[in-house]
Design a protein around this motif. Sequence first.
Motif, PDB file in Angstrom:
ATOM      1  N   SER A   9       0.986  -1.251  -0.047  1.00 48.15           N
ATOM      2  CA  SER A   9       0.035   0.103  -0.084  1.00 48.15           C
ATOM      3  C   SER A   9       1.070   1.282   0.170  1.00 48.15           C
ATOM      4  N   ILE A  10       2.286   1.227   0.309  1.00 49.39           N
ATOM      5  CA  ILE A  10       3.249   2.597   0.540  1.00 49.39           C
ATOM      6  C   ILE A  10       3.714   2.736  -0.878  1.00 49.39           C
ATOM      7  N   ILE A  11       3.798   1.436  -1.408  1.00 48.04           N
ATOM      8  CA  ILE A  11       4.025   1.845  -3.151  1.00 48.04           C
ATOM      9  C   ILE A  11       2.744   2.201  -3.751  1.00 48.04           C
ATOM     10  N   VAL A  12       1.992   2.195  -3.067  1.00 44.92           N
ATOM     11  CA  VAL A  12       0.758   2.036  -3.937  1.00 44.92           C
ATOM     12  C   VAL A  12       0.102   3.123  -4.175  1.00 44.92           C
ATOM     13  N   LEU A  13       0.511   3.841  -3.099  1.00 51.82           N
ATOM     14  CA  LEU A  13       0.391   5.937  -2.466  1.00 51.82           C
ATOM     15  C   LEU A  13       1.350   6.295  -2.492  1.00 51.82           C
ATOM     16  N   GLY A  14       2.320   6.144  -3.713  1.00 52.11           N
ATOM     17  CA  GLY A  14       3.602   6.399  -4.355  1.00 52.11           C
ATOM     18  C   GLY A  14       2.599   6.801  -6.003  1.00 52.11           C
ATOM     19  N   ASP A  15       1.980   5.999  -6.500  1.00 55.77           N
ATOM     20  CA  ASP A  15       1.093   5.976  -7.776  1.00 55.77           C
ATOM     21  C   ASP A  15       0.067   7.052  -7.897  1.00 55.77           C
ATOM     22  N   TRP A  16      -0.770   6.489  -6.112  1.00 53.65           N
ATOM     23  CA  TRP A  16      -1.869   7.552  -6.654  1.00 53.65           C
ATOM     24  C   TRP A  16      -1.048   9.371  -6.350  1.00 53.65           C
ATOM     25  N   LEU A  17      -0.171   9.774  -5.771  1.00 56.02           N
ATOM     26  CA  LEU A  17       0.737  10.958  -6.311  1.00 56.02           C
ATOM     27  C   LEU A  17       0.343  12.008  -7.217  1.00 56.02           C
ATOM     28  N   GLN A  18       0.774  10.606  -8.331  1.00 54.32           N
ATOM     29  CA  GLN A  18       0.527  10.836  -9.546  1.00 54.32           C
ATOM     30  C   GLN A  18      -0.763  10.682 -10.612  1.00 54.32           C
ATOM     31  N   THR A  19      -1.988  10.798  -8.932  1.00 57.70           N
ATOM     32  CA  THR A  19      -3.634  11.192  -9.902  1.00 57.70           C
ATOM     33  C   THR A  19      -3.748  12.786  -9.935  1.00 57.70           C
ATOM     34  N   PRO A  20      -4.912  13.318  -9.848  1.00 61.02           N
ATOM     35  CA  PRO A  20      -5.160  15.161  -9.767  1.00 61.02           C
ATOM     36  C   PRO A  20      -5.068  15.264  -7.862  1.00 61.02           C
ATOM     37  N   ALA A  21      -5.792  13.910  -7.708  1.00 60.87           N
ATOM     38  CA  ALA A  21      -5.962  14.861  -5.879  1.00 60.87           C
ATOM     39  C   ALA A  21      -4.426  13.885  -5.402  1.00 60.87           C
TER      40      ALA A  21
END
Length: 262
Positions: A9-21
Amino acid sequence: MAHPLRENSIIVLGDWLQTPAGAYVKAWEQARLDALTADIFGFNAVQIGLPEINALQANRMPRKWQTDRHVPANLPNGASASVVVAHDFTELPFASQSLDLVVLPHVLEFAAEPHQVLREVERVLIAEGQVIVCGFNPASLWGARQMVGRLSGAHFLPQHGEFISLPRLKDWLKLLNMEIDRGHFGCYAPPCRTSQWLDRFGFMEKAGERWWPYLGAVYMVQAIKRVKGMRLIGPAWNKNTALIPNGVPATNKSHRNKHGQD
């Protein structure tokens, strides 16, 4: 041993930071971290996890490290910290009382043992050393959206993260003799997925800071390690901290032996 789902999930959060939100959150946190760390002085500073945010870019300490569970493929622009791989954040590869500053960007809410991570941070900090913790606020519109997502299966944030309330975090810090110095809330826009809608709610930033300051989507807490019975006179930093050849403070062997490791 860390739970594999929460590690991922920590890795996924890094990917999520690339989204607009995610970009919205990242911009606020980067600006706030730059302001907070610019005037924290010493010799050794460490950022634990989430290399997508360059938490130490404005800090002027001579030795800075980025600790992660893997070597990041792409570091943020301007990253100058050395990368240290630590497979378990509850066993940091630094000597006791060797660091002046530790930054934890969204590490605790995705850690299997968040309180133990804080204990390890307390171990490596010098007396009067500082820690900065970034987290998602469960008492916010984003926290409510995440709760609904767990019921519906339409998650807004990585689903295995556990949001830690600010009162709970304060209790943990107090137990470790960490004194809260200051705290900040930010990102008051609703949990929108597009830049267009986030921009439309831009007016809520100033309104939120004034009228509902504790309901921001994210918070940032700065705390100082206090040692009872100790009074510091003048600079207490030690330039001669034992270092291993690559410049990273050596791991405290007695701490590792306590956990049954060689």
